[in-house]
Design an enzyme around this catalytic site. Structure first.
Site, PDB file in Angstrom:
ATOM      1  CG  ASP A  12       0.711  -2.504   6.344  1.00 48.33           C
ATOM      2  OD1 ASP A  12      -0.266  -2.755   7.072  1.00 48.33           O
ATOM      3  OD2 ASP A  12       0.664  -1.721   5.378  1.00 48.33           O
ATOM      4  CD  GLN A  36      -6.589  -4.664   3.706  1.00 45.44           C
ATOM      5  OE1 GLN A  36      -7.526  -5.448   3.844  1.00 45.44           O
ATOM      6  NE2 GLN A  36      -6.772  -3.371   3.512  1.00 45.44           N
ATOM      7  CG  HIS A  84      -1.876   0.994   1.431  1.00 48.53           C
ATOM      8  ND1 HIS A  84      -1.604   2.250   1.910  1.00 48.53           N
ATOM      9  CD2 HIS A  84      -3.215   0.969   1.189  1.00 48.53           C
ATOM     10  CE1 HIS A  84      -2.731   2.951   1.962  1.00 48.53           C
ATOM     11  NE2 HIS A  84      -3.718   2.196   1.522  1.00 48.53           N
TER      12      HIS A  84
END
Ligand code: 7TS
Length: 412
Positions: free
Chosen positions: A206, A209, A129
């Site tokens: 990260d 999600q 992202h």
């Protein structure tokens, strides 16, 4: 994800009643919410926690001797402990409240600006992202470090043999998402972390999600930093978290200066508070932190095994049925993926499909999903993305398939 038969006991009708928004209509049709990768919907228990906070014990924390302030402080710190337990962090002071994933990544990137030197190397993946690309580019501009990229293949998977070649004694940091927001690919983060540690590089994962779908164990992963946003986990917006190993968090300088993050202030010199407060300047999102804890309790009450199994069922059902539409192509075909389907129909712009399905009450996201390098790889402007949550149903997928067919007839 592997399929099991646990979905048989999954009581989706009962679960849907927990979410007031799911009974509303959009454009005269029942809402079908398939934009869960952007933000999840909020169950009544989380809404109640927010109302209860503002109705009964709204106060600033860590500073008042009065009862309200103590109640708010206790609830906020208990939420931190819940999050610690959920992610299996060793200490609660390794959980830093942030406004979300983006804030957490910027906090770490900013901290490393004083630890990196020219020609040090940072590795990111092609599946990131923008919020896990741009802060590192800014860091490279500041420090003269070099950004390298793990490439992807047509299935939307990272090419690990290429990662092996990028790693060297110059590698200081590796940043990778646990699950791709645009394609749903689950990345082999255990292997990525282990290989980075073999060259003494730190790893930030990260988890924005991943956390709605699975329960990461930061100690088992041996990850250095792990970040997430509450609003993708049935919690409110404006709150998220950074997990960092205390050895790393102690090494990093504070991100912002202000109240709460100090030990002692004089005009000559200021000393900083211990973890976690060193990174929590100013009045935090107190209500958000408390509600984040309630959202985590809610997800655990359903159970992550049950969630993964049911969502996998939805993914398979939607994949099969969408692929029956002639000209429809799915991007992201790894067998190891979560409940996200990014697709296009030949000759139709994704935005046009999104607009028509919205007229039928169906919310999908269209565009590049803040992951332009992935779209460039496939040489497309964007996709239609349907992302499913445990409160979605097969009937809703039928409605999507019908709406996409209708859009195709109208547009071609
Ligand atoms: N990282 C990943 C993998 C994401 O999917 C997102 C948001 C972020 C970071 C940023 O999170 P934030 O809470 O700080 O904004 N992803 C999306 C998306 O896919 N559609 O809208 C937001």
């Amino acid at each position: 994800m592997k399929s099991t038969n646990q979905h048989i006991t999954f009581k989706v009708d009962k679960i849907r009643k927990d979410f007031p928004i799911l009974s509303r209509k959009v454009n005269g049709k029942p809402l079908v919410y398939f934009d869960n990768a952007a933000t999840s919907q909020t169950p009544q228990v989380v809404i109640d926690a927010i109302v209860n906070y503002y109705s009964n014990y709204n106060a600033n924390i860590h500073r008042g001797v009065h009862t309200l302030s103590q109640e708010a402080t206790d609830a906020y710190e208990q939420a931190r402990q819940k999050i610690q337990k959920h992610f299996n962090a060793q200490h609660s002071h390794e959980i830093i409240f942030t406004s979300g994933t983006t804030h957490a990544i910027n906090l770490v990137a900013n901290g490393f600006s004083s630890l990196l030197k020219k020609d040090d190397e940072i590795i990111v993946s092609a599946l990131e992202h923008h919020s896990n690309i741009v802060p590192w580019q800014m860091l490279c501009e500041q420090t003269g470090a070099i950004l390298k990229v793990i490439p992807m293949n047509q299935e939307g998977e990272l090419i690990i043999s290429a990662y092996d070649k990028l790693l060297s004694e110059n590698t200081k940091l590796v940043f990778v998402n646990h699950i791709s927001n645009a394609l749903g690919t689950i990345n082999p983060i255990e292997e990525i972390i282990k290989k980075a540690h073999d060259v003494n590089a730190a790893v930030l994962v990260d988890g924005a999600q991943a956390c709605p779908h699975l329960k990461p164990d930061v100690q088992a992963l041996d990850v250095d930093f792990y970040v997430a946003s509450a609003h993708k986990m049935c919690g409110p917006t404006g709150i998220g978290m950074l997990y960092g190993k205390s050895t790393w968090l102690n090494k990093l300088p504070p991100y912002q200066g202000g109240g709460e993050m100090i030990e002692e202030v004089t005009f000559e010199k200021t000393t900083y508070a211990d973890l976690p407060y060193k990174f929590e300047a100013g009045t935090p999102n107190i209500c958000g932190g408390i509600a984040f804890g309630v959202a985590i309790d809610y997800l655990n009450s359903i159970g992550f095994d049950a969630i993964a199994s049911y969502e996998n069922e939805l993914l398979n059902y939607a994949t099969q049925n969408l692929l029956e539409i002639e000209g429809l192509k799915i991007y992201g075909t790894s067998p190891n993926k979560t409940s996200v389907i990014s697709f296009n129909i030949e000759g139709i712009h994704p935005y046009d499909i999104g607009t028509i399905v919205d007229k039928l009450g169906i919310a999908v996201r269209t565009g590049h999903h803040c992951a332009q390098p992935i779209m460039d790889f496939y040489e497309i402007p964007g996709t239609v993305r349907a992302s499913f949550s445990f409160y979605n149903t097969k009937e809703e997928i039928d409605a999507l398939v019908y709406a996409v067919k209708k859009a195709k007839t109208m547009l071609l």
